[in-house]
Every structure is written in C-alpha cells, then in structure tokens.
Design an enzyme around this catalytic site. Sequence first.
Site, PDB file in Angstrom:
ATOM      1  N   ASP A 274       2.006   2.986  -5.485  1.00  0.00           N
ATOM      2  CA  ASP A 274       1.735   3.716  -4.213  1.00  0.00           C
ATOM      3  C   ASP A 274       2.080   2.577  -2.988  1.00  0.00           C
ATOM      4  O   ASP A 274       1.940   1.458  -3.220  1.00  0.00           O
ATOM      5  CB  ASP A 274       0.460   4.397  -4.281  1.00  0.00           C
ATOM      6  CG  ASP A 274       0.204   4.988  -2.715  1.00  0.00           C
ATOM      7  OD1 ASP A 274       0.976   5.667  -2.310  1.00  0.00           O
ATOM      8  OD2 ASP A 274      -0.591   4.604  -2.067  1.00  0.00           O
TER       9      ASP A 274
ATOM     10  N   ASP B  45       1.367   3.362   0.959  1.00  0.00           N
ATOM     11  CA  ASP B  45       0.449   3.383   2.120  1.00  0.00           C
ATOM     12  C   ASP B  45      -0.830   3.212   1.559  1.00  0.00           C
ATOM     13  O   ASP B  45      -1.368   3.694   0.717  1.00  0.00           O
ATOM     14  CB  ASP B  45       0.387   4.698   2.827  1.00  0.00           C
ATOM     15  CG  ASP B  45       1.688   4.653   3.776  1.00  0.00           C
ATOM     16  OD1 ASP B  45       1.983   4.002   4.566  1.00  0.00           O
ATOM     17  OD2 ASP B  45       2.370   5.685   3.453  1.00  0.00           O
TER      18      ASP B  45
HETATM   19  P1  TMP Z   1       1.463   6.940   0.246  1.00  0.00           P
HETATM   20  O1  TMP Z   1       1.760   7.821  -0.633  1.00  0.00           O
HETATM   21  O2  TMP Z   1       2.376   5.891   0.299  1.00  0.00           O
HETATM   22  O3  TMP Z   1      -0.008   6.499   0.166  1.00  0.00           O
HETATM   23  O4  TMP Z   1       1.407   7.791   1.658  1.00  0.00           O
HETATM   24  C1  TMP Z   1       0.866   8.989   1.976  1.00  0.00           C
HETATM   25  C2  TMP Z   1      -0.209   8.704   2.829  1.00  0.00           C
HETATM   26  O5  TMP Z   1       0.070   9.034   4.192  1.00  0.00           O
HETATM   27  C3  TMP Z   1      -1.665   9.476   2.568  1.00  0.00           C
HETATM   28  O6  TMP Z   1      -2.657   8.738   2.235  1.00  0.00           O
HETATM   29  C4  TMP Z   1      -1.748  10.306   4.005  1.00  0.00           C
HETATM   30  C5  TMP Z   1      -0.903   9.466   5.023  1.00  0.00           C
HETATM   31  N1  TMP Z   1      -0.689  10.227   6.183  1.00  0.00           N
HETATM   32  C6  TMP Z   1      -0.635   9.825   7.507  1.00  0.00           C
HETATM   33  O7  TMP Z   1      -1.350   8.755   7.577  1.00  0.00           O
HETATM   34  N2  TMP Z   1      -0.025  10.581   8.583  1.00  0.00           N
HETATM   35  C7  TMP Z   1       0.562  11.718   8.320  1.00  0.00           C
HETATM   36  O8  TMP Z   1       0.901  12.259   9.163  1.00  0.00           O
HETATM   37  C8  TMP Z   1       0.776  12.167   6.847  1.00  0.00           C
HETATM   38  C9  TMP Z   1       1.592  13.375   6.476  1.00  0.00           C
HETATM   39  C10 TMP Z   1       0.223  11.448   5.941  1.00  0.00           C
HETATM   40 MG    MG Z   2      -1.460   5.609  -0.562  1.00  0.00          MG
END
Ligand code: TMP
Ligand code: MG
Length: 317
Positions: free
Chosen positions: A63, A65
Amino acid sequence: MVYHVPWIYTPVRTILAIWHQLTKTEIPELTRCSVLMRDRSRVEEVIHAMRWAGAGSLQVISDFDMTLTRFAHNGTRIPTTHNILDNRLLISEDCAKRMKELLNTYYPVEIDASRSPEEKLPHMVEWWTKVHELLIQQKIRKDLLPQAVNESTVMLRDGYKEFFDRLAGQQVPLLIFSAGVGDVLEEVVQQNHVFHPNVHVISNYMDFDQAGVLRAFRGQLIHTFNKREGALCHAAGLPELQRRPNVLLLGDSLGDLTMADGVSEPENILTIGFLNDQVEQRKESYFNSFDIVLVKDETMDVPNAVLRYVISARERR
Ligand code: TMP
Ligand code: MG
C-alpha cells in the site's frame, strides 16, 4: 511415542533445541517491543521458505499512504496523496475546507474497529466519489503537480531508500497498490529518486484534457475496501508478477490484506501491518489478521530486515 521413554526424551529435546537454534532466523528487529506476532513460528517458517526459494520467486505488494509514507513526523500528520492536493496552486480554500470536512467524517469510519469492511464499503465509495467530484471542479493543472508535491510535507518512512534500492538491485517487482491519487504518488516516488524499473503502480489516475486540465478520474475507482477487485483485474495480468509465488505484503489497513488476491498459485505470503492510529481499539484485529504488526513504527526497519534475510547475498539459488 518416543517422548514417553525417559532416556530418549532428553536427547530428542536437545536435538530439537539445537535444530531450532540452527534454523532460527537472525532478525533481531523482530524482537522489538513495537513488533507483535500472533504466531512467531509461522513467521519463521514462511521467512525460511522465502529465503530458500530466493529473490526470483518473490514479489512485494505494498500500500502507499501511511504504509510507504510516514503517518506523522514530530507530532504532525503527514499528508496522504489526496491531501497533498490541498495547495492553493491547485484547489480553492473552499474546496480544501470541504475535503477536510469529508476527511473528518469518513476517516473515522475507515478506521472504526467496531464496523466490518462490508459496512464501511458504501461510506468509502461515497467519500472517494465526493472528493473526486470536488477535485474535477477545480480544474487542476497537471503541470503544477510536481510543485505541489515539492511544497508538501510528505515523507516516505525512514529506511525507504534501502527498501526500494534492495528490491531494484535484486530485480524483485514492487507493486504499489494505492487508493490514493496515482499521479501524485508517482511524483512523490520520483522526487525521492526511487522510481526504479521494478516499480509498478495500481491507483486512481487523473485524466487530463489536451490542455493538461483535470477532467475525470480513469478506470474503476479504488478505495480502501475494494482492493481485492483491483488485484483480480489489474495485478493478476501484470507479466512481471507471474511465476513469483512468494509475496511480502505491506499495508496499514485491514482492506490492504486483499491486495495479494490476484497472485496466481501463491505459496508463501507474509503480511506486515503498520498500526499507526487508534492502537488500543484496533490492536486485536490487526494481531489476528497480519502476520507481523508494527505498532507506531515510522520506519521500514522490519520490512528491510526481513528482505535482507530473504534476499541476502548468501542466497542459495
Ligand atoms: P492508500 O490506499 O495508499 O493507503 O490510500 C488511501 C488513503 O487515503 C486512505 O487511508 C484514506 C486516505 N484519503 C485521504 O487522506 N483523503 C481523501 O480525501 C481520501 C478520499 C482518502
Ligand atoms: Mg494506506
């Protein structure tokens, strides 16, 4: 039955103890108090099997974030790829405010330990859809994305360079599977000088018009709890990932556990989960779901140590 014969019992136990010592992984990082393991012997077995099979059988699925990026630094949250877009170059103050309100509404649902992934799913679709609509209204310019990333406080986890460089050096494919914004993600990886040829990304990509202005998002929406579908549709078709039945999977959400569902004929899968937030409420579910849980660990030390062991220079094949 040998265990009931006293004179044979002691030697057998000694041999087993010696065997265990000889085969025990030498990964001191796994003994840190931030590391939780439900079944240490399974972890050891999987790591041994992966080492035995070698780099040619391995793929890493991660993953992005809050897994490859840090969760916080000096007490301040690190922006996700969506939050990096919160820059006056790209979006208005009003849009930023509305995105923050949505984050405050839906992020607690995403990490709520009392709700199942099935219960969370419609809320995630709602969150992502609303945010993407807002972003499209802002007519974001593609050529400003590098500056926005550069001006943001985004940080990859400590030890990221060793992680990316080792995988590239051993030609182990790294699939980054993210529900974030692919264009921003790629820019973060580029600006950290680790976008090596073995890196593949599955994410939500922006679609720009001929003038380089955002007009839509491409393809099927990826959110935190539909990665299984993405894995089956996209990852399963990537030729670089074929005939690599051993998987090291890294994530920070229980939804990330399905990222390896597209791997054909998997043999050994080792899952590492970063437990960044709401530790007490979520500890039990992470402990029961990931092979290794890293509690409030902002580093890549454990994944790096596992990789050093699995694909070290002393490889057998
Ligand atoms: P990931 O799959 O790389 O972890 O990315 C998803 C993450 O993004 C999830 O944990 C929630 C975050 N997110 C935000 O921080 N702001 C937003 O507006 C959205 C839609 C998701
Ligand atoms: Mg994540």
